[in-house]
Design an enzyme around this catalytic site. Structure first.
Site, PDB file in Angstrom:
ATOM      1  N   ASP A  97       1.776  -2.006   2.162  1.00 57.47           N
ATOM      2  CA  ASP A  97       1.621  -2.305   0.632  1.00 57.47           C
ATOM      3  C   ASP A  97      -0.618  -2.328   1.290  1.00 57.47           C
ATOM      4  O   ASP A  97      -0.317  -2.032   2.542  1.00 57.47           O
ATOM      5  CB  ASP A  97       2.003  -2.880   0.947  1.00 57.47           C
ATOM      6  CG  ASP A  97       3.341  -3.050  -0.055  1.00 57.47           C
ATOM      7  OD1 ASP A  97       3.627  -2.438  -0.239  1.00 57.47           O
ATOM      8  OD2 ASP A  97       3.507  -4.390   0.393  1.00 57.47           O
ATOM      9  N   ASP A 156       5.600   1.373  -5.795  1.00 48.10           N
ATOM     10  CA  ASP A 156       5.718   0.053  -6.163  1.00 48.10           C
ATOM     11  C   ASP A 156       5.054   0.064  -7.528  1.00 48.10           C
ATOM     12  O   ASP A 156       6.011   0.353  -9.070  1.00 48.10           O
ATOM     13  CB  ASP A 156       5.325  -1.380  -5.959  1.00 48.10           C
ATOM     14  CG  ASP A 156       5.042  -2.359  -4.351  1.00 48.10           C
ATOM     15  OD1 ASP A 156       6.312  -1.012  -4.253  1.00 48.10           O
ATOM     16  OD2 ASP A 156       4.394  -1.724  -3.745  1.00 48.10           O
TER      17      ASP A 156
END
Length: 179
Positions: free
Chosen positions: A138, A151
């Site tokens: 991330d 995402d």
């Protein structure tokens, strides 16, 4: 009356070409979003790992490297294997449904769903600490949570799928009868 041999009796009901068109759209969306996710993760690992956050919009958006063992907002960190199995099931389910696509919204939504699930599943399979237990890369920091392109794809997939379902449009392009 049929205009030509093999022609559809219903106007606009061209299963062959239209189904191929929507499956092709689904595949293109899935491949483009997946590749974008993977390329941005490679760049994030190379350029952001071990470095301070890079502020893009002060207090709103920055680039911050994080390895996430769990799901959204790092929840379920102890269930990485379960999350991997769920992602595999989602990917298989979406691919099995794809040949029935006859709606542009569903094609885009399911393409994004496949790309997002596959993007994070790839991290879980191929990244440390071990296969099916790997941590997701991330790097897009929204201040409240940190995510990635997969995402974003999953978020837009959810919005599109809920919108199409709410409008009563089925995957095959037909509309539900309102009672």
């Amino acid at each position: 009356m049929q205009a030509a041999r093999g022609a559809s009796l219903s106007p606009g009901d061209d299963h062959g070409a239209t189904t191929r068109t929507y499956v092709r759209l689904f595949a293109v969306v899935a491949v483009v979003a997946f590749v974008l996710d993977q390329v941005t993760k490679v760049v994030a690992v190379e350029k952001l790992q071990g470095r301070e956050s890079i502020e893009i919009i002060p207090g709103v958006l920055s680039l911050s490297f994080l390895r996430n063992p769990g799901a959204a907002l790092s929840t379920g960190a102890g269930f990485t294997l379960v999350l991997s199995i769920i992602a595999i099931a989602v990917c298989v389910g979406v691919v099995r449904v794809a040949p029935r696509l006859r709606d542009r919204g569903w094609a885009v939504g399911l393409g994004l769903l496949l790309a997002g699930a596959l993007g994070n599943l790839s991290d879980r399979i191929f990244r440390e600490p071990s296969p099916l237990k790997g941590h997701v890369v991330d790097f897009i920091d929204y201040g409240v949570f940190v995510g990635n392109v997969a995402d974003i794809a999953l978020t837009f997939a959810a919005i599109i799928i809920v919108w199409r379902a709410w409008r009563g449009v089925r995957i095959d392009g037909t509309r539900e009868e309102k009672s």
